[in-house]
Design a protein around this motif. Structure first.
Motif, PDB file in Angstrom:
ATOM      1  N   LYS A 161     -17.352  15.141   0.799  1.00 36.92           N
ATOM      2  CA  LYS A 161     -16.610  16.343   1.163  1.00 36.92           C
ATOM      3  C   LYS A 161     -15.818  16.853  -0.041  1.00 36.92           C
ATOM      4  N   THR A 162     -15.467  18.112   0.048  1.00 37.33           N
ATOM      5  CA  THR A 162     -14.517  18.674  -0.903  1.00 37.33           C
ATOM      6  C   THR A 162     -13.168  18.669  -0.208  1.00 37.33           C
ATOM      7  N   PHE A 163     -12.160  18.195  -0.896  1.00 35.49           N
ATOM      8  CA  PHE A 163     -10.827  18.199  -0.308  1.00 35.49           C
ATOM      9  C   PHE A 163      -9.803  18.511  -1.385  1.00 35.49           C
ATOM     10  N   THR A 164      -8.648  18.950  -0.941  1.00 34.17           N
ATOM     11  CA  THR A 164      -7.561  19.278  -1.859  1.00 34.17           C
ATOM     12  C   THR A 164      -6.296  18.586  -1.373  1.00 34.17           C
ATOM     13  N   GLY A 165      -5.335  18.523  -2.242  1.00 36.16           N
ATOM     14  CA  GLY A 165      -4.042  17.963  -1.867  1.00 36.16           C
ATOM     15  C   GLY A 165      -4.076  16.456  -1.711  1.00 36.16           C
ATOM     16  N   LYS A 166      -3.116  15.960  -0.973  1.00 38.30           N
ATOM     17  CA  LYS A 166      -2.982  14.528  -0.705  1.00 38.30           C
ATOM     18  C   LYS A 166      -3.145  14.350   0.799  1.00 38.30           C
ATOM     19  N   THR A 167      -4.215  13.700   1.207  1.00 34.78           N
ATOM     20  CA  THR A 167      -4.494  13.550   2.628  1.00 34.78           C
ATOM     21  C   THR A 167      -4.821  12.096   2.967  1.00 34.78           C
ATOM     22  N   VAL A 168      -4.791  11.807   4.260  1.00 36.07           N
ATOM     23  CA  VAL A 168      -5.009  10.451   4.764  1.00 36.07           C
ATOM     24  C   VAL A 168      -6.092  10.484   5.825  1.00 36.07           C
ATOM     25  N   ARG A 169      -6.937   9.463   5.805  1.00 33.82           N
ATOM     26  CA  ARG A 169      -7.892   9.251   6.884  1.00 33.82           C
ATOM     27  C   ARG A 169      -7.756   7.811   7.345  1.00 33.82           C
ATOM     28  N   TYR A 170      -7.482   7.647   8.609  1.00 30.07           N
ATOM     29  CA  TYR A 170      -7.451   6.310   9.197  1.00 30.07           C
ATOM     30  C   TYR A 170      -8.869   5.900   9.541  1.00 30.07           C
ATOM     31  N   VAL A 171      -9.156   4.616   9.362  1.00 31.04           N
ATOM     32  CA  VAL A 171     -10.460   4.077   9.712  1.00 31.04           C
ATOM     33  C   VAL A 171     -10.236   2.993  10.759  1.00 31.04           C
ATOM     34  N   ALA A 172     -10.604   3.296  11.984  1.00 38.27           N
ATOM     35  CA  ALA A 172     -10.420   2.382  13.109  1.00 38.27           C
ATOM     36  C   ALA A 172     -11.701   2.314  13.915  1.00 38.27           C
ATOM     37  N   SER A 183       2.257  11.055  -6.544  1.00 30.85           N
ATOM     38  CA  SER A 183       3.109  11.700  -7.547  1.00 30.85           C
ATOM     39  C   SER A 183       2.292  12.368  -8.649  1.00 30.85           C
ATOM     40  N   LEU A 184       1.005  12.093  -8.709  1.00 29.69           N
ATOM     41  CA  LEU A 184       0.143  12.729  -9.713  1.00 29.69           C
ATOM     42  C   LEU A 184      -0.015  14.207  -9.380  1.00 29.69           C
ATOM     43  N   GLU A 185       0.105  15.042 -10.390  1.00 34.42           N
ATOM     44  CA  GLU A 185      -0.030  16.480 -10.170  1.00 34.42           C
ATOM     45  C   GLU A 185      -1.462  16.924 -10.455  1.00 34.42           C
ATOM     46  N   ASN A 186      -1.887  17.962  -9.733  1.00 33.98           N
ATOM     47  CA  ASN A 186      -3.210  18.559  -9.913  1.00 33.98           C
ATOM     48  C   ASN A 186      -4.349  17.566  -9.701  1.00 33.98           C
ATOM     49  N   VAL A 187      -4.142  16.634  -8.786  1.00 32.21           N
ATOM     50  CA  VAL A 187      -5.169  15.641  -8.451  1.00 32.21           C
ATOM     51  C   VAL A 187      -5.289  15.600  -6.927  1.00 32.21           C
ATOM     52  N   ALA A 188      -6.498  15.775  -6.439  1.00 36.99           N
ATOM     53  CA  ALA A 188      -6.746  15.654  -5.001  1.00 36.99           C
ATOM     54  C   ALA A 188      -6.932  14.177  -4.678  1.00 36.99           C
ATOM     55  N   ILE A 189      -6.249  13.717  -3.632  1.00 37.83           N
ATOM     56  CA  ILE A 189      -6.308  12.300  -3.269  1.00 37.83           C
ATOM     57  C   ILE A 189      -6.553  12.183  -1.773  1.00 37.83           C
ATOM     58  N   LYS A 190      -7.513  11.358  -1.433  1.00 42.86           N
ATOM     59  CA  LYS A 190      -7.781  11.022  -0.031  1.00 42.86           C
ATOM     60  C   LYS A 190      -7.495   9.533   0.123  1.00 42.86           C
ATOM     61  N   MET A 235       0.817  -1.192   0.000  1.00 39.91           N
ATOM     62  CA  MET A 235       0.000   0.000   0.000  1.00 39.91           C
ATOM     63  C   MET A 235       0.864   1.262   0.000  1.00 39.91           C
ATOM     64  N   TYR A 236       1.963   1.176   0.692  1.00 38.39           N
ATOM     65  CA  TYR A 236       2.883   2.313   0.742  1.00 38.39           C
ATOM     66  C   TYR A 236       3.282   2.740  -0.671  1.00 38.39           C
ATOM     67  N   ASP A 237       3.656   1.756  -1.484  1.00 38.54           N
ATOM     68  CA  ASP A 237       4.081   2.058  -2.860  1.00 38.54           C
ATOM     69  C   ASP A 237       2.933   2.629  -3.688  1.00 38.54           C
ATOM     70  N   VAL A 238       1.727   2.097  -3.487  1.00 37.63           N
ATOM     71  CA  VAL A 238       0.555   2.585  -4.226  1.00 37.63           C
ATOM     72  C   VAL A 238       0.268   4.030  -3.845  1.00 37.63           C
ATOM     73  N   GLU A 239       0.284   4.317  -2.530  1.00 36.50           N
ATOM     74  CA  GLU A 239       0.048   5.696  -2.089  1.00 36.50           C
ATOM     75  C   GLU A 239       1.081   6.643  -2.681  1.00 36.50           C
ATOM     76  N   ASN A 240       2.340   6.265  -2.641  1.00 39.10           N
ATOM     77  CA  ASN A 240       3.390   7.137  -3.195  1.00 39.10           C
ATOM     78  C   ASN A 240       3.211   7.349  -4.685  1.00 39.10           C
ATOM     79  N   SER A 241       2.826   6.303  -5.388  1.00 40.02           N
ATOM     80  CA  SER A 241       2.591   6.430  -6.828  1.00 40.02           C
ATOM     81  C   SER A 241       1.447   7.407  -7.099  1.00 40.02           C
TER      82      SER A 241
END
Length: 171
Positions: free
Chosen positions: A69-80, A10-17, A1-7
């Motif tokens: 939600k509206t979000f920008t950038g590259k962010t993380v949400r933990y689900v516990a 690396s995308l520009e101008n794309v918001a990722i959660k 998953m680490y590699d997938v998240e990093n990949s």
């Protein structure tokens, strides 16, 4: 998953959660045979290890909330959904199936790997589970979760899942 998240990051101008779910409760369903045949539950990490767990239903709720939600950038949400020791897990699941003294047993990596392969798991997946067990044992699996001060937000607690576990156990 680490590699997938990093990949993806690396995308520009794309918001990722990124949703990072904890250990799935439903993984314990694979232990039903062990409990029925040996009267124990366990893996390659000790009973006093911390396990942060989640239910697929709580992941679905978190995904829905994030999509709304509206979000920008590259962010993380933990689900516990719950944060307990394996002693607690064995006790709660054991009580739910009428085995209140169900012990959590720590296996060696070798025994854990062989047991999973004998149960029909592919060697590649079994090796990944052994690696995850070592990350649980060392606590490294929860490093970023702790560092970001993530918290338990899911509604499905271990006791709730225990009812689902008991239904499967008694089938």
């Amino acid at each position: 998953m680490y590699d997938v998240e990093n990949s993806l990051n690396s995308l520009e101008n794309v918001a990722i959660k990124h949703l990072r779910p904890a250990f799935f409760y439903v993984n314990f369903l694979h232990n039903i045979g062990m409990i029925k045949n040996a009267g124990i539950i366990g893996s390659n990490y000790p009973a006093n290890a911390r396990l942060i767990m989640t239910h697929p239903g709580d992941i679905a709720i978190a995904a829905k909330e994030e999509l709304e939600k509206t979000f920008t950038g590259k962010t993380v949400r933990y689900v516990a959904s719950d944060d307990r020791t394996l002693t607690d897990v064995a006790s709660v699941l054991g009580n739910a199936i009428g085995k209140p003294d169900l012990p959590w047993i720590e296996f060696s990596d070798k025994d854990s790997l062989e047991g999973m392969k004998q149960a029909g798991m592919s060697p590649a997946i079994a090796i990944t589970y052994v690696e995850m067990g070592n990350a649980v044992k060392s606590g490294i699996l929860w490093g970023d979760y702790n560092a970001t001060k993530a918290s338990v937000t899911g509604k499905t607690k271990l006791e709730d899942f225990a009812k689902e576990f008991a239904e499967n156990y008694n089938q």
